[in-house]
Enzyme design. Structure first.
Site, mmCIF file in Angstrom:
data_model
loop_
_atom_site.group_PDB
_atom_site.id
_atom_site.type_symbol
_atom_site.label_atom_id
_atom_site.label_comp_id
_atom_site.label_asym_id
_atom_site.label_seq_id
_atom_site.Cartn_x
_atom_site.Cartn_y
_atom_site.Cartn_z
ATOM 1 N N ALA A 85 -60.457 -7.229 18.789
ATOM 2 C CA ALA A 85 -59.385 -7.880 19.557
ATOM 3 C C ALA A 85 -58.887 -9.128 18.856
ATOM 4 O O ALA A 85 -57.677 -9.385 18.783
ATOM 5 C CB ALA A 85 -59.879 -8.215 20.962
ATOM 6 N N GLU A 108 -66.170 -17.519 13.459
ATOM 7 C CA GLU A 108 -67.127 -16.421 13.662
ATOM 8 C C GLU A 108 -68.564 -16.921 13.476
ATOM 9 O O GLU A 108 -68.882 -17.547 12.470
ATOM 10 C CB GLU A 108 -66.823 -15.296 12.678
ATOM 11 N N GLU A 134 -64.018 5.396 20.821
ATOM 12 C CA GLU A 134 -63.527 6.763 20.875
ATOM 13 C C GLU A 134 -62.003 6.691 20.955
ATOM 14 O O GLU A 134 -61.449 6.175 21.918
ATOM 15 C CB GLU A 134 -64.103 7.491 22.091
ATOM 16 N N TYR A 253 -60.509 5.420 34.819
ATOM 17 C CA TYR A 253 -60.722 6.279 33.652
ATOM 18 C C TYR A 253 -60.023 7.627 33.843
ATOM 19 O O TYR A 253 -59.449 8.173 32.899
ATOM 20 C CB TYR A 253 -62.224 6.493 33.409
ATOM 21 N N VAL A 302 -69.159 -21.260 18.217
ATOM 22 C CA VAL A 302 -68.478 -22.114 19.183
ATOM 23 C C VAL A 302 -69.357 -22.250 20.428
ATOM 24 O O VAL A 302 -69.784 -21.256 21.009
ATOM 25 C CB VAL A 302 -67.098 -21.536 19.563
#
Length: 341
Positions: A85, A108, A134, A253, A302
């Site tokens: 993301a 990171e 998937e 879903y 962080v």
């Protein structure tokens, strides 16, 4: 008063009542006409909401290049984490937001990008990747992104090109969907084995309002008619559902993936990358961002973000973090701030 007079009076009253009713009906119709201002039009369909965004669909806007935002050169973006993301947000900032790469900072905690899609070789444990996705042909946002990310192996091709060619030439499917007796083919033969009652339970869940499912589990809406079916075995193994999971999540879903129901018995609904998703998706994005000068800061954990909160504005002023084990504050007037959980 004689019978004739009574008849005339009754007729007069009836006529007056009818006239009054007709007058009221005409008046109400005029009132309805006044209220009903609906027209068949898409005018205003894409007006921005109170958050400054609007919703659309189709390729009309997917492939259009946005105008360069005003003063974007003087804005900075700080992204916490370097998972799928966060990297996608950085790529869209570069491509669509046209923000200079040097203004984008990715913090990171680990020493490599990828989040749950990381790829690690540990001499004591072997090759490790904590997660995977998937994928199917309606991941519109993902495919829109990767049509712009160059392949690391094929010259003048995008990651989407590489992915598409692979799945056309070598489509995914499973020869054995389930096993019994320690490895024997369960011979499900693509059947769902759902009774009419089980089908109705599924359709009822599909149609139920979200708010009626907030406190319900799947066991509250399905019984053995569904749980004993081959369909449920397909579904729960594809999407990792347990009987006690949220009924609302199950419904969502269903609505998201119902178009692939025929691909459940043999996984033919799924599309796969050539290698693991770290090497096929994460690394190409990282290389793309590095080429544009995006600032990656690894080993940076962080620990807190301090905000200046006002009635109409919330601005992150300070990022508190540990860099290689040492406490550090990164001070900045952050115009855009993204947080990846």
């Amino acid at each position: 008063m004689n019978r004739k007079s009574l008849t005339i009076a009754a007729t007069t009253v009836t006529a007056v009542s009818s006239a009054v009713l007709v007058a009221k009906k005409v008046k109400n119709n005029k009132k309805d006409e006044k209220i009903n201002t609906y027209r068949n039009t898409e005018l205003g369909k894409y007006d921005k909401n109170d958050k400054g965004i609007y919703y659309t669909n189709g390729n009309y806007e997917a492939f259009a290049r946005p105008k360069k935002p005003e003063n974007v050169e003087n804005k900075n973006a700080y992204l916490i984490g370097s998972g799928l993301a966060s990297l996608a947000a950085a790529c869209f900032l570069v491509r669509d937001g046209q923000m200079p790469g040097k203004n984008i900072h990715i913090l990171e905690a680990m020493d490599l990008a990828g989040g749950a899609c990381d790829g690690i070789f540990d001499p004591s444990r072997g090759y490790i990747m904590r997660g995977g996705r998937e994928m199917e042909n309606h991941f519109e946002c993902l495919w829109d992104l990767f049509r712009s990310i160059p392949s690391l192996e094929i010259k003048d091709a995008s990651v989407l090109d590489e992915f598409y060619w692979l799945n056309k030439e070598d489509p995914n499917y499973s020869l054995c969907r389930a096993t019994i007796n320690r490895g024997q083919d369960a011979k499900t033969n693509g059947q769902f084995n759902l009774s009419q009652k089980g089908c109705m339970e599924i359709m009822k869940l599909f149609m139920t309002k979200d708010e009626d499912l907030y406190d319900k589990t799947i066991e509250d809406v399905f019984d053995e008619e569904v749980f004993n079916s081959t369909f449920w075995m397909y579904w729960r193994t594809m999407f990792a559902f347990e009987n006690w999971h949220s009924a609302l999540e199950m419904k969502l879903y269903f609505q998201r993936f119902i178009h692939h129901i025929s691909g459940l018995p043999d996984f033919s609904a799924l599309k796969f990358t050539r290698y693991n998703q770290y090497e096929s998706l994460i690394l190409p994005m990282q290389k793309y961002l590095e080429k544009h000068g995006v600032d990656f800061q690894f080993n940076t954990e962080v620990t807190n973000v301090l905000f200046d909160i006002k009635p109409d504005k919330k601005v992150a002023k300070t990022i508190e973090c540990n860099v290689k084990g040492k406490e550090k504050n990164s001070l900045s007037e952050m115009i855009w701030f993204y947080y990846q959980w």
